[in-house]
Design an enzyme around this catalytic site. Sequence first.
Site, mmCIF file in Angstrom:
data_model
loop_
_atom_site.group_PDB
_atom_site.id
_atom_site.type_symbol
_atom_site.label_atom_id
_atom_site.label_comp_id
_atom_site.label_asym_id
_atom_site.label_seq_id
_atom_site.Cartn_x
_atom_site.Cartn_y
_atom_site.Cartn_z
ATOM 1 N N ASP A 1 -17.129 10.566 -50.515
ATOM 2 C CA ASP A 1 -16.401 11.652 -51.164
ATOM 3 C C ASP A 1 -16.407 11.427 -52.681
ATOM 4 O OD1 ASP A 1 -14.752 13.875 -51.364
ATOM 5 O OD2 ASP A 1 -12.904 12.747 -50.989
ATOM 6 N N HIS A 2 -16.678 12.487 -53.436
ATOM 7 C CA HIS A 2 -16.654 12.416 -54.917
ATOM 8 C C HIS A 2 -17.511 11.286 -55.490
ATOM 9 C CE1 HIS A 2 -13.731 15.576 -55.680
ATOM 10 N NE2 HIS A 2 -13.027 15.116 -54.673
ATOM 11 N N HIS B 1 -11.074 21.129 -50.984
ATOM 12 C CA HIS B 1 -10.435 19.888 -51.440
ATOM 13 C C HIS B 1 -9.002 20.229 -51.813
ATOM 14 C CE1 HIS B 1 -13.998 17.122 -52.279
ATOM 15 N NE2 HIS B 1 -14.474 18.158 -51.641
HETATM 16 ZN ZN LIG Z 1 -11.559 16.085 -53.646
#
Ligand SMILES: [Zn+2]
Length: 401
Positions: free
Chosen positions: A82-83, A209
């Site tokens: 993630d990210h 998100h």
């Molecule tokens: Zn996020």
Amino acid sequence: MPLVHMHDMLSQAYRNGYAVGAFDLVSLDFLEAIIAGAEACEAPVILSLAESHFEYFDFELIMPAVEAAARRSIVPVAIHLDHGASLESARRGIRLGCNGVMVDNSLAPLTENIERTRQVTVMAHGCDIPVEGELGYVAGVEGEDAERHPGDVVYTSVEEARHYVDSTGVDFLAVSIGTVHGRMKGEPKLDFERLAQINQALNLPLVIHGGTGLSPTQFQRLIANGVAKINYYTALADAAGEQLAENLQSGARGYTQSVKGMQAAIRDEVERCITLWGSAGRAAELLRQCRPWHNVEHLIFFNLTCSEAEARKIIAEGERVLGDIPGVRHVFAGKALKDTDHYRYCWRVQFASAAVVDSYREHPVHVSYADTYFRPHAGDRVTEDFAPALAALEQGGQGAE
Ligand SMILES: [Zn+2]
């Protein structure tokens, strides 16, 4: 081994009108709670590891546990970075076992976001790994994590989204339509009309998100408009924190007393979300619809027609350069324990997936190593790629009826 292709998982969710929870984990407590929650609900789940959280745990140390939890689970699981901040982050995530990656260049100007995301997509697709991009910007307001997403919310524009997806080839798109990272302040206002237009224009699984604090109706409307993956963390962290505070207030002392009930608190919230997002009870059906995810072993048995000193150089160079090729998870160079008339050496190179067989063979680093160091001295060799036999047989591979 219910590790499955994340692309298949989210395509099915998108087609069938539900969303899979992508829960960020920061410790083994989170890992166990998320898996237990998904299993209790018979739901597919995404184990998500955010690069911005790597200061809380050692990514390299936790990944074998994440992979083991996924493989022994009875529900379909995917493992997601993630990210990720860069191409290098994505490569590292894949090497350590992620089979989906997000690259977040959402703060960069559009052309730069496109170029950097495209590089990740080319690399990851060479490993058969899907990529999530983000367009627009989901800012943070307050609560754990909010400070990692500074600035104001920038809404995703429909036209830019179409251009971005066409230019980068991303498989899923994280959109900004009014959610925030961390906790919401006041009543969140979401732009559903914009979401509907994006969904109509793109026709691919969308990602939200900042799911913490949304109402059941809001979640339902998100999912009805193409959201197939919901990233969720803050509420889990809050549930864990509240349990900890409660334990300490009631006089708990020491580590195990203090964290008592924390897993259950996280798990309750995971189950609540899974039920709300429609993925409960989908595990069995989804397992039939998704390709299982497995690594491939690239084996080479060989003899070397050179001195021991030269052999050392050839093998050391291979160990140094081959492990960095995208999709390579592990490189082992072996020497036979006993003298043998057959092959005295072997390479065992573990690939993330079968797709890496081709991308590895053609990768300039591999080509240069093979031509310069290896092949001139290893004329006598056999090479073969192996998938796990039972998985291959079940898929109707060699030997199936
Ligand atoms: Zn996020």
